[in-house]
Write an enzyme that holds these catalytic residues in place. Structure first.
Site, PDB file in Angstrom:
ATOM      1  N   CYS A  54       0.849  -1.190   0.000  1.00  0.00           N
ATOM      2  CA  CYS A  54       0.000   0.000   0.000  1.00  0.00           C
ATOM      3  C   CYS A  54       0.887   1.244   0.000  1.00  0.00           C
ATOM      4  CB  CYS A  54      -0.928   0.077   1.193  1.00  0.00           C
ATOM      5  SG  CYS A  54      -1.970  -1.354   1.414  1.00  0.00           S
TER       6      CYS A  54
ATOM      7  N   ARG B   1       3.415  -0.005  -5.074  1.00  0.00           N
ATOM      8  CA  ARG B   1       3.247  -0.559  -3.727  1.00  0.00           C
ATOM      9  C   ARG B   1       1.918  -1.269  -3.554  1.00  0.00           C
ATOM     10  NH1 ARG B   1       6.819   1.557   0.481  1.00  0.00           N
ATOM     11  NH2 ARG B   1       5.330   0.625   1.873  1.00  0.00           N
TER      12      ARG B   1
ATOM     13  N   TRP C  87      -3.094  -2.501  -1.453  1.00  0.00           N
ATOM     14  CA  TRP C  87      -2.846  -3.920  -1.709  1.00  0.00           C
ATOM     15  C   TRP C  87      -3.640  -4.649  -0.631  1.00  0.00           C
ATOM     16  CZ3 TRP C  87      -0.950  -8.258   0.780  1.00  0.00           C
ATOM     17  CH2 TRP C  87      -0.589  -9.326  -0.041  1.00  0.00           C
TER      18      TRP C  87
ATOM     19  N   ASN D  27      -1.389   1.852   6.237  1.00  0.00           N
ATOM     20  CA  ASN D  27      -0.602   0.713   5.736  1.00  0.00           C
ATOM     21  C   ASN D  27      -0.316  -0.191   6.922  1.00  0.00           C
ATOM     22  OD1 ASN D  27      -0.406   1.895   3.270  1.00  0.00           O
ATOM     23  ND2 ASN D  27       1.773   2.360   3.403  1.00  0.00           N
ATOM     24  N   GLY D  28      -0.337  -1.504   6.689  1.00  0.00           N
ATOM     25  CA  GLY D  28       0.008  -2.431   7.769  1.00  0.00           C
ATOM     26  C   GLY D  28      -1.160  -3.326   8.118  1.00  0.00           C
TER      27      GLY D  28
ATOM     28  N   GLU E 296      15.823 -18.227  -8.971  1.00  0.00           N
ATOM     29  CA  GLU E 296      15.575 -16.831  -9.317  1.00  0.00           C
ATOM     30  C   GLU E 296      14.930 -16.710 -10.713  1.00  0.00           C
ATOM     31  OE1 GLU E 296      15.318 -14.210  -7.806  1.00  0.00           O
ATOM     32  OE2 GLU E 296      15.454 -12.655  -9.335  1.00  0.00           O
TER      33      GLU E 296
ATOM     34  N   LYS F 202      11.256 -15.187 -11.306  1.00  0.00           N
ATOM     35  CA  LYS F 202      11.069 -14.022 -12.178  1.00  0.00           C
ATOM     36  C   LYS F 202      10.025 -14.337 -13.239  1.00  0.00           C
ATOM     37  CE  LYS F 202      12.635 -11.485 -10.773  1.00  0.00           C
ATOM     38  NZ  LYS F 202      13.350 -10.848  -9.720  1.00  0.00           N
TER      39      LYS F 202
ATOM     40  N   GLU G 107       6.445 -14.880 -11.652  1.00  0.00           N
ATOM     41  CA  GLU G 107       5.977 -13.658 -10.994  1.00  0.00           C
ATOM     42  C   GLU G 107       5.293 -12.713 -11.982  1.00  0.00           C
ATOM     43  OE1 GLU G 107       9.343 -11.492  -9.470  1.00  0.00           O
ATOM     44  OE2 GLU G 107       8.128 -10.352  -8.071  1.00  0.00           O
TER      45      GLU G 107
ATOM     46  N   HIS H 164      14.580 -37.471  -8.569  1.00  0.00           N
ATOM     47  CA  HIS H 164      13.990 -37.921  -7.301  1.00  0.00           C
ATOM     48  C   HIS H 164      12.506 -37.586  -7.253  1.00  0.00           C
ATOM     49  CE1 HIS H 164      17.859 -39.160  -5.778  1.00  0.00           C
ATOM     50  NE2 HIS H 164      18.342 -38.051  -6.322  1.00  0.00           N
TER      51      HIS H 164
ATOM     52  N   LYS I 174       5.358  -4.156  -4.286  1.00  0.00           N
ATOM     53  CA  LYS I 174       6.815  -4.060  -4.228  1.00  0.00           C
ATOM     54  C   LYS I 174       7.371  -4.309  -2.830  1.00  0.00           C
ATOM     55  CE  LYS I 174      10.865  -3.021  -5.939  1.00  0.00           C
ATOM     56  NZ  LYS I 174      11.481  -4.090  -6.737  1.00  0.00           N
TER      57      LYS I 174
HETATM   58  O1  M6R Z   1      12.383  -5.607  -0.356  1.00  0.00           O
HETATM   59  P1  M6R Z   1      12.906  -7.009  -0.196  1.00  0.00           P
HETATM   60  O2  M6R Z   1      14.168  -7.232  -0.959  1.00  0.00           O
HETATM   61  O3  M6R Z   1      13.034  -7.428   1.234  1.00  0.00           O
HETATM   62  O4  M6R Z   1      11.802  -7.929  -0.861  1.00  0.00           O
HETATM   63  C1  M6R Z   1      11.933  -9.319  -0.837  1.00  0.00           C
HETATM   64  C2  M6R Z   1      10.996  -9.980  -1.819  1.00  0.00           C
HETATM   65  O5  M6R Z   1       9.671  -9.613  -1.564  1.00  0.00           O
HETATM   66  C3  M6R Z   1      11.336  -9.614  -3.272  1.00  0.00           C
HETATM   67  O6  M6R Z   1      12.651  -9.951  -3.596  1.00  0.00           O
HETATM   68  C4  M6R Z   1      10.386 -10.328  -4.245  1.00  0.00           C
HETATM   69  O7  M6R Z   1      10.603 -11.703  -4.200  1.00  0.00           O
HETATM   70  C5  M6R Z   1      10.559  -9.771  -5.645  1.00  0.00           C
HETATM   71  N1  M6R Z   1       9.299  -9.274  -6.115  1.00  0.00           N
HETATM   72  C6  M6R Z   1      11.052 -10.740  -6.634  1.00  0.00           C
HETATM   73  O8  M6R Z   1      11.214 -10.163  -7.897  1.00  0.00           O
END
Ligand code: M6R
Length: 605
Positions: A2, A27, A73, A99-100, A478, A482, A485, A501, A600
């Site tokens: 948010c 956000r 969010w 927020n929170g 990763e 990516k 996501e 396995h 984010k």
């Molecule tokens: O702000 P942070 O690096 O702590 O965030 C961690 C994860 O939320 C962040 O890396 C997330 O996995 C990304 N959206 C991946 O692209």
């Protein structure tokens, strides 16, 4: 999670709030709203993106020079208009954005309902508004303090209070909030980019600060109701960093900013072939260092996994890597000889922050690798190394991860040198090679056309695998994260040796498999694994170093990346993985920067 904005000054608030919300849309983007205080408080909110809200604001045009705004969010309640912020209390005493997460909101809601309060939303936020209303004694700051005393959980709140139409109030705990100081005007934001076009002079609101903003000043009160000093700092971040600058998406721009992000992060740590960290470990600490714990979430966790391979190999110190949401609740064994490293782009991730606090309480020395200046994780760690990647806006992280990898290389070499396992000359050679990595990242970026072509082959697949061994394995996780996501293609990352396995049963005709093989010592084994999946019908995309022989015979497509020594390869190999996810998503027509259901900065657990 948010985004919050607020304004008080001489100008019309609504356009400033909308502009700020656009800058914070990364956000959260389920719904958005503003409240403007003029003759009366006008609340406008809409489901969906900021454009929907903007259309409604253009129709209503709320007049007033004081206001607050929010982009959501969803946590409590579906993303619709009734759950969108701002929320007003039943008697109209307060209108606020939050927020929170308020953990005890049901208990408070039931209490208030018994007193006759009627709730219009499913949110925990509305409970804060009604609670404030029920406790209001005519003094907004005192009422904020009393309200905060009842809340469990985390919050950053901005509010307009009846009878104080020339003021905005804010309070926070475990969620970021920044106040920007302009000339005869003040701004509130949950993240710096929202206020950068107006001012770089900021007050970083602390936990349990209660702030009254006027157009000509702010007053900060502590939890005891006493006034506190408010130090205004100048933020070193450019407006440019929060613009697309001709690129179609922030993610694309940020991918291309990686050589600079890496360089700007590592070069301040290297001087004349040796390494200087921006903080000091306690005397004798490294000599007695028994274990390193790396704690992080998502991509930052993958950086931690990569660092484990490098630190253990170079410095011979055992490294345990944990997902923060597990670490904080698993009763970790820590003592004063342990180093706990927290990796976070935002520096506000709730689970990573809680893990940091847990580690400090258990006596470990804590350090963080953080991108956002003055963020909570950075401020609360015993030592911090900033990644100078600049503002990262796309939800999918790229350049921040690249900069985090740079810090890990430097840290591994520093520890190896301190432990006497790496001599001065080897350290000098290593740091010289680290400084050549940005050029190699640039060359890896030239694989963009090739990956775009490959993206055409994978964009309509239902499921994919990423396999690799050794230091390539965390990159498989990763690359897979990516891709899923942002393109919504289901994918999984696997250690190539683990496939047989169980997982290999999922490989059938046409299943796409990205096979990473950049470690010469493990290449032969990777080729065997590629043959195994190919024999079962897989469509194989291999990522290998330039000059690798025998790969075109076994893979359907090959992406060659520049060579570097084994430890540094992750910074190069990750580039085509990012480009593959990016191009696939563009071809599928999805919003690359704002993938569904995500935000984010994950400030709730
Ligand atoms: O702000 P942070 O690096 O702590 O965030 C961690 C994860 O939320 C962040 O890396 C997330 O996995 C990304 N959206 C991946 O692209």
């Amino acid at each position: 999670m948010c985004g919050i904005v607020g304004y008080i000054g001489e100008k019309q608030a609504a356009p400033i709030l909308i502009e700020g919300l656009r800058r914070l849309e990364y956000r959260g983007y389920d719904s958005a709203g503003i409240a403007v205080s003029g003759q009366k408080v006008t609340v406008i909110k809409e489901k969906g993106r900021i454009d929907n809200l903007k259309a409604e604001i253009d129709r209503v045009y709320p007049v007033g020079t004081v206001g607050i705004g929010h982009t959501r969010w969803a946590t409590h309640g579906i993303p619709d208009r009734s759950n969108a912020h701002p929320h007003s209390s039943m008697n109209g005493i307060v209108t606020l954005v939050h927020n929170g997460i308020i953990e005890n909101y049901i208990e408070i809601k039931n209490e208030l309902a018994e007193k006759g309060y009627v709730f219009k939303s499913e949110t925990d936020t509305e409970v804060i508004a009604q609670l404030f209303d029920s406790l209001f004694n005519g003094n907004a700051v005192e009422t904020m303090i009393k309200t905060a005393a009842r809340l469990e959980g985390s919050y950053a709140v901005a509010m307009l209070v009846k009878g104080f139409s020339d003021k905005v109030f804010t309070m926070k705990k475990d969620n970021p909030m920044i106040i920007g100081a302009g000339d005869g005007e003040y701004f509130i934001a949950s993240d710096i980019p929202a206020i950068l076009p107006y001012t770089k002079d900021c007050y970083i609101v602390k936990d349990n600060d209660f702030v009254e903003l006027r157009k000509d000043g702010i007053t900060v009160y502590g939890i005891d109701g006493e006034e506190k000093a408010a130090d205004i700092n100048s933020i070193n971040m450019s407006v440019d960093a929060a613009q697309k600058n001709g690129y179609d998406y922030f993610m694309e721009k940020e991918i291309y900013e990686q050589p600079k992000a890496f360089h700007d992060t590592v070069s301040p740590l290297i001087k004349d072939g040796s390494i200087t960290l921006p903080f000091e470990f306690p005397k004798g600490f490294i000599k007695n260092l028994s274990r390193i714990h790396i704690v992080a979430c998502g991509s930052a966790y993958h950086v931690g996994m990569t660092a484990k391979y490098i630190i253990e190999d170079m410095a011979r110190i055992p490294v345990i890597v944990d997902i923060a949401s597990e670490f904080r609740y698993r009763n970790p064994i820590l003592n004063e000889n342990d180093l706990c490293i927290f990796v976070s782009q935002s520096g506000e991730t709730a689970d990573t922050l809680a893990s940091l606090r847990e580690s400090k309480a258990r006596g470990a020395f804590t350090m963080s690798i953080v991108n956002v200046l003055y963020s909570t994780i950075a401020r609360e760690s015993d030592g911090v190394i900033y990644t100078n990647a600049g503002a990262e806006i796309a939800v999918a992280t790229t350049k921040a991860l690249m900069a985090q990898l740079g810090v890990c290389y430097i840290l591994a070499a520093f520890l190896a040198h301190e432990k006497g396992l790496m001599g001065d000359d080897i350290l000098r050679n290593f740091t010289e090679e680290v400084l050549t990595v940005p050029e190699k990242i640039k060359k890896a970026l030239c694989s963009s056309d090739n990956t775009k072509e490959i993206a055409r082959h994978i964009k309509d697949r239902q499921s994919m695998f990423f396999i690799g061994r050794g230091i390539d394995y965390p990159l498989c996780l990763e690359g897979s994260l990516k891709l899923k996501e942002i393109s919504y293609i289901h994918s999984e990352g696997y250690g190539a040796g683990e496939l047989k396995h169980g997982t290999i049963s999922l490989i059938e005709n046409g299943t796409a498999v990205v096979a990473i093989g950049t470690d010469d010592a493990l290449l032969g084994k990777m080729i065997s694994n590629i043959k195994e999946v190919r024999a079962r019908g897989a469509y194989v995309i291999a990522i290998v170093k330039e000059g690798t022989k025998g790969i075109e015979e076994v893979a359907d497509k090959v992406i060659y990346v520049p060579c570097a020594s084994r430890y540094l390869m992750p910074s190069i190999t990750v580039v085509p993985l990012q480009l593959l996810a990016y191009h696939t998503t563009v071809l599928k027509g999805f919003d690359v920067d704002k993938p569904r259901n995500l935000a984010k900065s994950v400030t709730v657990e």
